[in-house]
Design a protein around this motif. Structure first.
Motif, PDB file in Angstrom:
ATOM      1  N   ASN A  60      45.889  44.180  43.367  1.00  8.98           N
ATOM      2  CA  ASN A  60      44.915  43.399  44.270  1.00  8.98           C
ATOM      3  C   ASN A  60      44.903  43.629  45.664  1.00  8.98           C
ATOM      4  O   ASN A  60      44.623  42.751  46.328  1.00  8.98           O
ATOM      5  N   ALA A  64      38.724  41.630  48.818  1.00 10.42           N
ATOM      6  CA  ALA A  64      37.874  40.630  48.102  1.00 10.42           C
ATOM      7  C   ALA A  64      38.737  40.370  46.826  1.00 10.42           C
ATOM      8  O   ALA A  64      38.591  39.175  46.147  1.00 10.42           O
ATOM      9  N   ALA A  65      39.441  41.318  46.157  1.00  7.67           N
ATOM     10  CA  ALA A  65      40.411  40.918  44.941  1.00  7.67           C
ATOM     11  C   ALA A  65      41.041  39.710  45.198  1.00  7.67           C
ATOM     12  O   ALA A  65      41.600  38.994  44.463  1.00  7.67           O
ATOM     13  N   GLN A  66      41.818  39.922  46.602  1.00  3.56           N
ATOM     14  CA  GLN A  66      42.808  38.932  46.767  1.00  3.56           C
ATOM     15  C   GLN A  66      42.227  37.559  47.047  1.00  3.56           C
ATOM     16  O   GLN A  66      42.716  36.488  46.756  1.00  3.56           O
ATOM     17  N   GLU A  67      41.014  37.488  47.602  1.00  2.73           N
ATOM     18  CA  GLU A  67      40.176  36.269  47.787  1.00  2.73           C
ATOM     19  C   GLU A  67      39.895  35.788  46.401  1.00  2.73           C
ATOM     20  O   GLU A  67      40.082  34.423  46.084  1.00  2.73           O
ATOM     21  N   TYR A  68      39.357  36.340  45.532  1.00  2.00           N
ATOM     22  CA  TYR A  68      38.990  35.993  44.081  1.00  2.00           C
ATOM     23  C   TYR A  68      40.212  35.451  43.398  1.00  2.00           C
ATOM     24  O   TYR A  68      40.065  34.501  42.911  1.00  2.00           O
ATOM     25  N   GLN A  69      41.091  36.039  43.401  1.00  2.00           N
ATOM     26  CA  GLN A  69      42.646  35.823  42.726  1.00  2.00           C
ATOM     27  C   GLN A  69      42.892  34.345  43.426  1.00  2.00           C
ATOM     28  O   GLN A  69      43.337  33.244  42.747  1.00  2.00           O
ATOM     29  N   ALA A  71      41.300  32.032  45.015  1.00  2.00           N
ATOM     30  CA  ALA A  71      40.245  30.983  44.704  1.00  2.00           C
ATOM     31  C   ALA A  71      40.329  30.776  43.336  1.00  2.00           C
ATOM     32  O   ALA A  71      40.383  29.351  43.199  1.00  2.00           O
ATOM     33  N   LEU A  72      40.322  31.378  42.516  1.00  2.00           N
ATOM     34  CA  LEU A  72      40.706  31.034  41.061  1.00  2.00           C
ATOM     35  C   LEU A  72      41.982  30.201  40.825  1.00  2.00           C
ATOM     36  O   LEU A  72      42.013  29.203  40.286  1.00  2.00           O
ATOM     37  N   VAL A  79      42.500  33.330  34.706  1.00  2.00           N
ATOM     38  CA  VAL A  79      41.656  34.811  34.836  1.00  2.00           C
ATOM     39  C   VAL A  79      41.717  35.187  33.372  1.00  2.00           C
ATOM     40  O   VAL A  79      40.733  36.233  33.287  1.00  2.00           O
ATOM     41  N   ASN A 122      48.174  34.738  38.930  1.00  2.00           N
ATOM     42  CA  ASN A 122      47.156  34.243  38.146  1.00  2.00           C
ATOM     43  C   ASN A 122      47.695  32.985  37.274  1.00  2.00           C
ATOM     44  O   ASN A 122      48.689  32.868  37.027  1.00  2.00           O
TER      45      ASN A 122
END
Length: 130
Positions: A60, A64-69, A71-72, A79, A122
């Protein structure tokens, strides 16, 4: 054309830790481990379907990947979903191995669902028949 899923990615904060968790705790088997500079092309597959869909344990590293991870996980959204024959048995077995569940098994419609923490940022959903 008959498209089919070949590789799906799960962002992880540590590839070595993810490989250990997905193989030693969840029971996946290593398919590919290819060095790519600082990271690796690291995939695992189900033990009964070694030519099936590969799960890429993808770093990650991108913000952007860090933020996506993040936030979910904060919103409690898994995921990925993994099918098991019996969610109650899987929950019991994995809990004995030290896996932390954020949602114990529960029936939702015609499925039993539980959600675990993969230790790499995750939430993962296990599902099976009710």
């Amino acid at each position: 054309m008959k498209p089919r899923i070949h590789v799906m990615s799960v962002f992880v904060d540590d590839q070595a830790k993810a490989l250990d968790f997905y193989t030693q705790h969840l029971g996946f088997v290593l398919k590919h481990d290819v060095p790519l500079g600082e990271y690796r092309w690291l995939t695992v597959v189900g033990p009964d379907d070694t030519d099936g869909v590969e799960l890429l344990l993808e770093p990650n590293a991108h913000p952007a990947a860090q933020e996506y991870q993040r936030a979910l996980a904060e919103d409690g959204i898994p995921v990925a979903s993994f099918r098991v024959d019996d969610v109650e048995d899987a929950h019991r077995e994995l809990s004995e191995r030290g896996v932390v569940f954020v949602q114990p098994p529960g029936v939702q419609g015609d499925l039993t669902i539980a959600v675990l923490d993969d230790t790499c940022g995750n939430l993962i959903q296990l599902l099976g028949p009710a």
